[in-house]
Design an enzyme around this catalytic site. Structure first.
Site, PDB file in Angstrom:
ATOM      1  N   ASP A  31     -37.313  72.788  34.754  1.00 24.73           N
ATOM      2  CA  ASP A  31     -38.640  72.188  34.927  1.00 24.73           C
ATOM      3  C   ASP A  31     -39.126  72.189  36.368  1.00 24.73           C
ATOM      4  OD1 ASP A  31     -36.912  70.375  36.009  1.00 24.73           O
ATOM      5  OD2 ASP A  31     -37.553  68.658  34.792  1.00 24.73           O
ATOM      6  N   ASP A  37     -35.792  75.786  39.869  1.00 21.66           N
ATOM      7  CA  ASP A  37     -35.220  76.371  38.662  1.00 21.66           C
ATOM      8  C   ASP A  37     -35.784  77.768  38.402  1.00 21.66           C
ATOM      9  OD1 ASP A  37     -33.692  74.150  38.071  1.00 21.66           O
ATOM     10  OD2 ASP A  37     -35.318  73.175  36.967  1.00 21.66           O
ATOM     11  N   ASP A  58     -30.832  71.510  30.306  1.00 20.34           N
ATOM     12  CA  ASP A  58     -30.917  70.320  31.141  1.00 20.34           C
ATOM     13  C   ASP A  58     -30.579  69.098  30.297  1.00 20.34           C
ATOM     14  OD1 ASP A  58     -31.575  71.231  33.620  1.00 20.34           O
ATOM     15  OD2 ASP A  58     -33.727  71.136  33.318  1.00 20.34           O
TER      16      ASP A  58
END
Length: 1010
Positions: free
Chosen positions: A577, A581, A321
């Site tokens: 997070d 996901d 990310d």
């Protein structure tokens, strides 16, 4: 109790019996009455009282019987084989060996139990920081508490990604309850773990959500490798047992009778079983993993699945990310460059941005918008938040319904992805182009745009008016650039996966020194459809593998990216997070929940980070590689020792009909196990390339090491027992057991010294005549002398060989634990201490022996012909019981101290040790481990192989494009880079640089013209 889908809960009402209530059927008002609470929650005093009444909100902790846990360490194939050896020992009435074997089992089990228990306690203590938390209204304030401390009557908030901490009744928001389901936005709750339903279930006000389910949308108050290595060892042992028994009973015609010491052939078989079984393997590997996981936890990476440590060590692609991992996740608003629209001022944009925020949930964007408004301290005294529709990854917007306290004016404020928000505007066609240009301008400067819009009223079809665009800046972490370079050196390609715009992703990538060969998901979907070349790539697999990252990504795209990379045989890590996901985190070889992740993401991840940033991940990778290095070191050593023991003593048995005592092998195993357990804390250098279990390499190198050490022991045995080398070159006594040497010694010295003649019977020797009685005439003097000399010299040879096997075997640890020259590589203190203690003990045992233990079952005491070649008796053998010639006792594997031969054992071991490092390098070259073959001897020797390997391979790496292609698949076509230059095989490459040493086989590589 809950039956037929109903939720029955016993509530203490002060009566004789507790009242059972189905909260699904009662109204919200009735629920408050029954639970004796209000929409504003309960007080701290009420919490303490209810904790006493109802107890804590958690299931009883599962406990395991410690005795059964302890015994479980003796329940595996390796332990079974050792237990079989103990049964054989007791069946042969070999009590000492039986006791030692059982002690070895108990010691290994005890170490495993204690070390794993300590590591487990430490990890649990660190992981307690990740215990589920909940936001509860107490004393009129929203407080964060442990989920276990929730009590009936608590009013809590659950939001996207939370795991429901208790059975809850969903409350309606606003001043009046909704009349129809369409009047409110439902919670979408994933109940798959409870009911098996694959799709989220919609929950409206008044419904009940169950503990353990996951909020998908909305917000409301409320050891395979070990088995194969062990199997290989067991097969080797089994083959040698068959060979030994066949040769000993079939060729040499040994006999076997009941009684102590009457079956030395079966006793000798225990040498192969006990010595060849890597009994410490489960202990060493489990302790290594447990201690390693504990160390990772202390450094901010808590492991939820032990095998993830191995997979993290082998990870060669990390999909990361951007926000919070590559960047600080500390958003700031650029007030000056705020873009106001539709007649609104910049102050209006900031004001409506603050009104769109729900600060209760403390989301970063909500907080920064709220804090950026200058009049924030008085804002919520002027306005009241009536309803809030939270963000979800699909819609990418939030909607806040607010009311002006003074005028009673009602409005809705939307914020979200600007390209989404602008499409809601009533004048979208007129303003979309200008908005797009401003978004691109922001993106080119690394700013993330946020769209703000407003509409009148709380009900009906709104007419949205665009208020403006807010530029948000999330600066890169100060250590990220260096960390990414470190990843490249470690053979890991970092791909940026972000939901932000492509230009923002590329700008961030430039700042971090990452590749800018990035694409949007639009290109990804086109490639998936297979409509031809997309961005120069023929397939979606090539696009994903060669890209440096993807922008404007949705959670489902993350899953597809991971799946494709795995199909291309990459070991893939994925950070995440959010709740959406979770599928990608589960799919990835290593799912990493970053600091601050939702409960759902943490539950799906293999590793949970407690510290932010990519640096924590790299630290975890280095730690995992160290753990892996320790495990592979032990695995190589285990295979080598199994083959060394089996071949050394197997060959000596079948070729020379010579036996070895089980007691020495058991002691050897005990000392070696101590050293091996020290390996779990050894000081190691992590591999520069991703690690994977390469069993052919482990078996090949282990077998070669084992056979090399077998050769060293066989040559020592042959020189000592078939030549007069040591007797002639030193002052040591002879250990030669050839028929010629023994006959000469007996006829020229031993027999005359005893006053006997070679061709006489033992009746002429008073000491023996008295012991044998009338049967003394069945035995002649020469054969008895030869038997005694072979027995004494053989017993001393066993001490010598034991020490040589012990020293040379354990010294192999220092060779297999590193790539460089072993004497220049510093090991851990415990490894040195274990080696020192073990070899001092082995040296003392070899020098002094066991006073002739085990005595021959058919023996003669006060031996007459048992002097050493010097004419003296061995000072550490006072029993002087020898076997009677012609009996099976002549093969008893007794042990007598070898005196000065301990020096021979050390020197011999040191000489052969010198050949182990060159042998290791030869194996590395043949097997091409860590790219050794591409480097050259001296660059490898000094640990600086990078430039030599890059030059010899004709390989270069471009900082602006870290796309992964192997040398075998390097494209021959030319592509034009962003700088206008050409390169072979990778889009966006405009130059090259000499690679770091670890990039060559697994990092992003391209062929450079020579």
């Amino acid at each position: 109790m809950a039956q037929n889908g109903e939720v029955g809960v016993k509530v203490a009402d002060g009566g004789a019996e507790d009242q059972e209530v189905d909260f699904k059927k009662v109204s919200q008002v009735e629920a408050f009455e029954i639970l004796k609470c209000t929409p504003h929650g309960i007080t701290s005093a009420e919490v303490q009282e209810r904790l006493k009444t109802y107890g804590y909100n958690k299931l009883p902790e599962e406990t395991r019987n410690p005795i059964l846990v302890y015994l479980s360490y003796m329940w595996n194939p390796l332990s079974w084989a050792m237990e079989a050896a103990a049964i054989i020992a007791i069946a042969l009435l070999d009590y000492a060996d039986f006791a030692l074997i059982v002690a070895l089992l108990l010691v290994n089990s005890t170490i495993s139990y204690v070390e794993e228990a300590n590591a487990d306690k430490a990890i649990k203590a660190l992981a307690s920081a990740l215990a589920p938390r909940a936001k509860a209204l107490r004393d009129g304030e929203m407080k964060t508490v442990d989920a276990s401390e929730l009590v009936p009557g608590d009013v809590i908030i659950v939001r996207l990604g939370d795991i429901v901490p208790a059975d809850i009744k969903i409350l309606f928001e606003g001043e009046v309850a909704p009349v129809h389901a369409n009047d409110e936005t439902p919670l979408q709750v994933d109940q798959a773990a409870l009911t098996g339903e694959s799709l989220p279930v919609k929950k409206f006000s008044g419904d009940v959500a169950f503990a353990g389910s996951t909020i998908k949308q909305g917000e409301r108050h409320c050891l395979k490798i070990m088995t194969r290595i062990g199997g290989c060892c067991l097969i080797t042992i089994g083959v040698w047992i068959i060979i030994e028994l066949s040769v000993q009973f079939g060729h040499y015609h040994h006999s076997c009778r009941a009684g102590v010491g009457n079956c030395p052939t079966l006793t000798n078989m225990l040498v192969i079983i006990v010595g060849g079984i890597p009994i410490a393997m489960p202990t060493v590997l489990s302790v290594t993993l447990a201690l390693g996981a504990f160390k990772l936890a202390r450094e901010g990476a808590i492991v939820s699945r032990m095998s993830a440590v191995e997979e993290m060590a082998g990870m060669d692609i990390l999909c990361s990310d951007k926000t919070g991992t590559l960047t600080l996740n500390k958003l700031t608003v650029d007030h000056v460059n705020t873009y106001n629209m539709s007649g609104h001022s910049i102050e209006d944009v900031l004001k409506f941005g603050a009104l769109s925020a729900n600060i209760v949930t403390e989301e970063p964007i909500d907080m920064v918008l709220h804090e950026s408004y200058p009049e924030r301290d008085t804002l919520w005294s002027e306005y009241k938040l009536a309803k809030f529709v939270p963000f979800n990854p699909t819609d990418k917007i939030t909607i806040a319904s607010v009311t002006d306290v003074k005028t009673g004016e009602k409005m809705r404020v939307m914020k979200g992805a600007p390209q989404v928000v602008v499409r809601f505007a009533h004048d979208c066609a007129e303003i979309e182009s200008a908005c797009h240009d401003k978004i691109v301008e922001y993106a080119n400067r690394g700013f993330r745009a946020l769209g703000i819009a407003r509409a009148e009223g709380h009900e009906g079809d709104p007419t949205w008016v665009m208020v403006g665009l807010v530029p948000l800046f999330d600066p890169p972490r100060h250590d990220t650039k260096d960390t990414i370079e470190r990843c490249l050196e470690m053979g890991i390609h970092v791909k940026m996966i972000t939901g932000d715009q492509l230009l923002i992703g590329k700008e961030t990538a430039k700042q971090l020194g990452m590749g800018t060969n990035m694409f949007t998901t639009e290109a990804l979907l086109k490639a998936k459809q297979g409509i031809g070349l997309v961005e120069g790539h023929a397939s979606v697999e090539d696009l994903i593998e060669n890209a440096d990252g993807f922008a404007e990504v949705y959670p489902e795209h993350k899953f597809m990216i991971v799946k494709v990379l795995q199909e291309r045989k990459h070991m893939c890590g994925m950070t995440g997070d959010g709740v959406n996901d979770a599928p990608a985190l589960k799919k990835a070889d290593v799912g990493i929940a970053v600091a601050g992740a939702t409960d759902a993401a943490r539950g799906a991840a293999d590793i949970v980070l407690t510290e932010p940033g990519l640096y924590t991940i790299v630290g975890a990778i280095i730690g995992a590689r160290k753990i892996f290095q320790r495990m592979t070191t032990y695995s190589r050593y285990t295979v080598a020792m199994t083959f060394r023991i089996c071949f050394t003593f197997g060959l000596l048995t079948v070729i020379y009909d010579w036996y070895f005592p089980t007691i020495l092998i058991v002691l050897l195993a005990v000392f070696n196990d101590g050293a091996m357990i020290a390996l779990s804390k050894d000081r190691v250098t992590p591999s520069r390339l991703p690690n994977r279990w390469n069993l052919p390499s482990i078996f090949t190198s282990g077998i070669v090491y084992g056979l090399y050490l077998t050769l060293s022991s066989w040559v020592l045995y042959y020189v000592a027992t078939h030549l007069d080398f040591f007797e002639n070159k030193t002052k040591l006594v002879s250990l030669n057991v050839t028929e010629e040497s023994l006959t000469n010694f007996c006829t020229s010295f031993a027999i005359p010294a005893a006053g006997a003649t070679p061709d006489a019977t033992l009746c002429t020797v008073p000491t023996y005549a008295e012991q044998l009685g009338a049967s003394c005439d069945q035995y002649d003097v020469l054969n008895q002398c030869i038997t005694e000399q072979r027995y004494v010299r053989g017993a001393m040879m066993r001490s010598l060989l034991y020490l040589q096997v012990s020293v040379s075997g354990q010294a192999l640890v220092f060779v297999v634990r590193c790539v460089e020259y072993s004497l220049l590589s510093r090991a851990g203190l415990l490894t040195y201490v274990a080696f020192f203690v073990a070899q001092v003990a082995s040296t003392l045992i070899a020098a002094f022996g066991f006073n002739g233990y085990e005595e021959p079952s058919t023996n003669l005491e006060d031996c007459v012909f048992c002097t050493m070649s010097s004419g003296n008796h061995n000072p550490f053998w006072n029993k002087r019981a020898v076997p009677l010639e012609g009996t099976e006792s002549a093969f008893t594997a007794s042990v007598i101290g070898c005196l000065g031969y301990v020096i021979v054992a050390w020197i011999w071991s040191a000489i052969w040790y010198m050949g182990l490092d060159p042998l290791k390098w030869a194996l590395f070259y043949v097997l091409n481990e860590e790219g050794f073959r591409n480097g050259g001897f001296f660059s490898t020797f000094y640990g600086q192989r990078g430039e030599a390997m890059g030059t010899s391979a004709g390989v270069g790496i471009n900082k602006n494009s870290m796309s992964r292609v192997s040398l075998a698949r390097g494209s021959a076509q030319q592509r034009v880079s962003m700088g206008g230059k050409t390169s072979g095989g990778i889009p966006g490459v405009g130059g090259s640089m000499v690679p770091g040493p670890a990039m060559l086989e697994r990092a992003s590589i391209v062929r450079v013209p020579k």
